[in-house]
Design an enzyme around this catalytic site. Structure first.
Site: not given
Length: 331
Positions: A73-75, A79, A112
């Site tokens: 969900q936040d690639v 990160n 993001t």
């Protein structure tokens, strides 16, 4: 990677791997500062390793063999970390979801914004194809050296949901046609029209690398990182140098680490107890900014209870351990 967790000297702790190198966001910022595009082989090599990491995540099962249905969900470049050996690390699973918890999170958007998939923006149920879209955004940006989704929040959401992605060749003259076809296929707004797995993504990248005689291995990435940050090795080593603790507990051999690191690391241990977007990096500014502006998140993106806020105030993180293998924190 988590090496150990436990209770010692009256405090809970978690010891994690220390990654000796920059984030992909820092690399991209440096590339922009130098005004030179990232070599195509390096960009593809980084994304190839991320494909492998995400495929491993997506294929995880429980003890009975039932798929867990994990979606990161936040690639984002924030990160992703690159070691000085050219190894790419995907970090921060603080907002990751599984098939078992997805029903509880319907209507909630986390992540993001500039790297969200259309279904993520719409707060619809997610699967692995959402991560494929996010990784496609990273590939687009690394190979064109421009931000794909930029502007105010509403504008970004509308572009993601309503507009097709502009072809990379409209940004970079001579952009490889086969790579452009791949980029556009993983950035389809309708997920049924995208590539359906990270394996397919990786195989296409490998074919493109072969056709263009590109070097994409660890040494290629390591050499490039060293060129970008020729004097940074000493700084990263200093980060794990033991310093006396500043609040009177010098015998512990730990140094104070800032709260942003605390939120990120504790989110790994207790997903959901500390909201990812309560970290201090502004997710809508790339290259990264440490100031958080009001209205930077979708409604419902970050809702942390008063109890969680109180917990965060009580938490302290004690820097990288003497061994240099990771963080130790107490809370």
């Amino acid at each position: 990677q988590v090496y150990d967790m436990g209770f010692a000297n009256g405090y809970w702790y978690i010891a994690m791997e220390y990654v000796d190198g920059p984030t992909l966001a820092e690399v991209w910022l440096r590339v922009c500062q130098l005004g030179r595009p990232m070599p195509l082989g390096v960009a593809i090599g980084i994304v190839l390793q991320l494909c492998e990491a995400l495929h491993h995540v997506h294929e995880r099962t429980d003890r009975t063999g039932k798929p867990l249905g994990i979606v990161h969900q936040d690639v984002t470049p924030y990160n992703v970390m690159l070691t000085r050996d050219g190894v790419v690390k995907l970090v921060d699973f603080g907002v990751a979801t599984t098939a078992f918890h997805r029903r509880e999170e319907l209507g909630v958007t986390r992540g993001t914004l500039a790297y969200m998939s259309p279904e993520q923006v719409r707060a619809r149920p997610l699967d692995r194809r959402s991560d494929i879209f996010s990784l496609g955004v990273i590939l687009y940006e690394l190979t064109t050296n421009v931000r794909l989704f930029d502007g105010d929040n509403i504008g970004i959401m509308r572009r993601i949901v309503e507009q097709d992605v502009p072809p990379p060749s409209s940004v970079i003259a001579g952009y490889p046609k086969d790579l452009e076809a791949l980029v556009l296929s993983v950035l389809q707004r309708e997920r049924s029209r995208r590539l359906q797995s990270m394996v397919q993504f990786a195989r296409n990248l490998e074919t493109i690398s072969f056709n263009h005689s590109l070097l994409t291995g660890y040494r290629t990435i390591a050499s490039y990182v060293s060129q970008l940050f020729p004097h940074q090795s000493d700084r990263w080593k200093q980060e794990v140098t033991c310093q006396e603790e500043r609040d009177g507990h010098g015998e512990s051999g730990f140094s104070i680490v800032n709260d942003e690191e605390m939120v990120r690391e504790l989110a790994l241990l207790h997903p959901g107890s500390v909201g990812k977007d309560d970290a201090f990096a502004d997710p809508l500014v790339f290259p990264p900014s440490r100031s958080r502006q009001e209205g930077d998140h979708l409604a419902g993106d970050s809702q942390v209870s008063d109890e969680s806020d109180k917990k965060k105030e009580e938490m302290k993180v004690y820097g990288k351990a003497r061994t240099g293998i990771g963080y130790c924190c107490r809370y």
